[in-house]
Design a protein around this motif. Sequence first.
Motif, short mmCIF file in Angstrom:
data_model
loop_
_atom_site.label_atom_id
_atom_site.label_comp_id
_atom_site.label_asym_id
_atom_site.label_seq_id
_atom_site.Cartn_x
_atom_site.Cartn_y
_atom_site.Cartn_z
N LYS A 203 6.26 40.61 -13.48
CA LYS A 203 5.69 40.23 -12.13
C LYS A 203 6.53 38.94 -11.62
CE LYS A 203 2.27 43.20 -11.59
NZ LYS A 203 2.18 44.12 -10.37
N ALA A 204 6.64 38.92 -10.47
CA ALA A 204 7.54 37.80 -9.73
C ALA A 204 6.75 36.38 -10.24
CB ALA A 204 7.88 37.60 -8.33
N GLY A 205 5.58 36.22 -10.15
CA GLY A 205 4.76 35.12 -10.61
C GLY A 205 5.27 34.57 -11.99
N GLU A 206 5.82 35.25 -12.84
CA GLU A 206 6.28 34.69 -14.20
C GLU A 206 7.43 33.77 -14.11
OE1 GLU A 206 4.91 35.51 -17.54
OE2 GLU A 206 3.40 35.98 -16.08
N PHE A 207 8.05 33.91 -12.79
CA PHE A 207 9.21 33.02 -12.58
C PHE A 207 9.23 32.24 -11.25
CE2 PHE A 207 10.60 36.92 -14.94
CZ PHE A 207 10.57 36.30 -16.21
N LEU A 208 8.59 32.64 -10.18
CA LEU A 208 8.34 31.86 -9.05
C LEU A 208 6.97 31.68 -8.55
CD1 LEU A 208 10.78 34.76 -7.29
CD2 LEU A 208 11.26 32.23 -7.63
N LEU A 209 6.81 30.41 -8.12
CA LEU A 209 5.45 29.93 -7.91
C LEU A 209 4.88 30.58 -6.46
CD1 LEU A 209 5.69 25.87 -8.57
CD2 LEU A 209 5.36 27.85 -10.04
N GLY A 210 3.73 30.69 -6.49
CA GLY A 210 3.16 31.56 -5.30
C GLY A 210 3.23 33.06 -5.22
N HIS A 211 3.53 33.51 -6.27
CA HIS A 211 3.56 35.09 -6.33
C HIS A 211 2.84 35.47 -7.50
CE1 HIS A 211 7.03 35.67 -3.99
NE2 HIS A 211 7.36 34.62 -4.12
N VAL A 212 2.28 36.61 -7.70
CA VAL A 212 1.34 37.14 -8.83
C VAL A 212 2.14 37.17 -10.09
CG1 VAL A 212 0.00 39.12 -9.46
CG2 VAL A 212 -0.19 38.27 -7.15
N ASP A 213 1.30 36.65 -11.31
CA ASP A 213 1.94 36.78 -12.47
C ASP A 213 1.40 38.13 -13.40
OD1 ASP A 213 -0.61 35.97 -13.40
OD2 ASP A 213 0.20 33.92 -13.72
N GLU A 214 1.75 37.94 -14.66
CA GLU A 214 1.36 39.16 -15.56
C GLU A 214 -0.12 39.01 -15.86
OE1 GLU A 214 2.96 41.98 -17.19
OE2 GLU A 214 4.57 41.36 -15.30
N TYR A 215 -0.73 38.01 -15.58
CA TYR A 215 -2.12 37.89 -15.61
C TYR A 215 -2.95 38.43 -14.42
CZ TYR A 215 -1.62 35.35 -20.18
OH TYR A 215 -1.31 34.90 -21.19
N GLY A 216 -2.29 38.70 -13.35
CA GLY A 216 -2.82 39.29 -12.13
C GLY A 216 -3.12 38.02 -11.28
N ASN A 361 2.98 43.56 -24.07
CA ASN A 361 2.30 42.91 -23.35
C ASN A 361 2.12 41.45 -23.49
OD1 ASN A 361 2.41 45.33 -21.77
ND2 ASN A 361 0.18 45.76 -22.33
N ILE A 362 1.86 41.19 -24.79
CA ILE A 362 1.58 39.60 -25.12
C ILE A 362 2.95 38.90 -25.04
CG2 ILE A 362 1.04 38.18 -26.95
CD1 ILE A 362 -1.27 40.07 -27.70
N ALA A 363 3.96 39.41 -25.56
CA ALA A 363 5.21 38.94 -25.64
C ALA A 363 5.76 38.74 -24.54
CB ALA A 363 6.35 39.85 -26.49
N ASN A 364 5.55 39.45 -23.38
CA ASN A 364 6.07 39.64 -22.02
C ASN A 364 5.59 38.43 -21.14
OD1 ASN A 364 8.14 41.57 -22.21
ND2 ASN A 364 6.81 43.19 -21.46
N ARG A 365 4.26 38.04 -21.37
CA ARG A 365 3.96 36.81 -20.89
C ARG A 365 4.26 35.46 -21.21
NH1 ARG A 365 -2.38 39.17 -21.31
NH2 ARG A 365 -2.06 40.66 -19.78
#
Length: 470
Positions: A203-216, A361-365
């Motif tokens: 998910k883009a939120g893993e790298f960009l603020l204001g976007h949804v991450d891998e936690y939703g 999934n855990i590693a990807n977070r």
Amino acid sequence: MSARKGTTLEVHDIQGIVLHGYGHLSHARFVMLRITDAQDAKRWLEHIASEISSATHRRGEEELPGAQTNLAFTLGGLEKLGLPRDTLSAFPREFQMGMAAPERSRRLGDLGECAPESWQFGGPNTPAIDLMLMLYARDEATLHRSAQHAFGASMASHGIEEIFRQNSIRHDANEAFGFRDGISQPAIEGAERKVLPGQSVLKAGEFLLGHVDEYGDLAPAPSVSRELDPDRILVRDSAQPTHHSFGRNGSFLVLRKLAQDVAGFRSYLDRASRNADGSNNPERANLLAAKMIGRWPSGAPLTLAPDHDDPALGSNKYRNNNFGFAATDRDGYACPVGAHIRRANPRDALAFPAEPKRSLNIANRHRMIRRGRPFRDNDEQGVLFIAINASIVRQFEFVQQSWLNNPKFNGLYDERDPLSSAATGDEMITIQAKPLRERMHGLPRLVTVRGGAYFFLPSIRAIRFLAQIH
């Protein structure tokens, strides 16, 4: 397969280094700057904002630019430029503290020879950094022209001064120990990029603020009151209708200058691999080096090439990262559990051997985008480590503390990553094998931290906003 899913990223507003490694540009310069006059510095920002490279996709080799420019700020730099206190306090605690703070040093293992007190930049005994200009170019002449264009005849007239400079020339894809680098990178959902086999789309939120991450969740993005942005340079904050989002499309950039003891590495391999009669065994030395890293020098992973190097595999981007550990190498007989690449990204074998999807999934977070560059200073060489992540503490610091520096990582007992800065100088690495494992002792410190800092990498809109804030 493309990384495009759902909404396409606003690549025109994202700094280029997030999506592009500038692999075609062999020369780079990283200039640490201090703001001496905020008003002059804002005028300089207005000038440089139009030069900042965006993440817009280039579809053909003929479209690749000969130079690229990116810009990042420390908390102190944002404060000097007039970002209000309530916005500054919305940034995460680790960014506010800075990498050299004692609490962060303990988490990162920056102690002894790696302590910030001895750093060349970013430490308590060096001038405070306010911002960093990153210049990339195809050759030395182009790099020189980019620097001249950025700074003009005098930095002082722009309200800035240089406090540290690091040049870099990349001759090939290998780092100083001789191993192909930069192979395993995550892809960002919404980017117009082809996904390679074995590459995780996050998910883009893993790298960009204001976007949804891998936690939703939305990656938190600091905002400013709309009164501070009368020209509406920034977009409206969807969570706060009376505010505009300063953080959206920005990221955090981790910078660490890591000196590599190449002679010590080779000397250790020679000693540890000798035959019973004391004679050298180069083949065993090369295997031991690969076991420490998890790949052969060509980039071929041990999981796919356990017995000898395979340059064709190592250079094939469609094959060299397309593997997991759970199904074929759960116990580390090919790639040791404590090898560098397995600690940095455990993939599908993170303490849940029967649940590879859960492990993955855990590693990807905890993934990062790496944009490192080599350096050579007189007799010292190494890597200028650069990581892009939306959460410094959950991504970079977690990997450093819980996976690289943790002596009890993934079932191990008393050993750290062989390339970790937290190494004491008398480390051990376990080589899993049948019928008996082998424990290699006496591993010296191979990597020493020479400097570092935490930066915010704003969107291009946010840079334009900083230039006009009152």
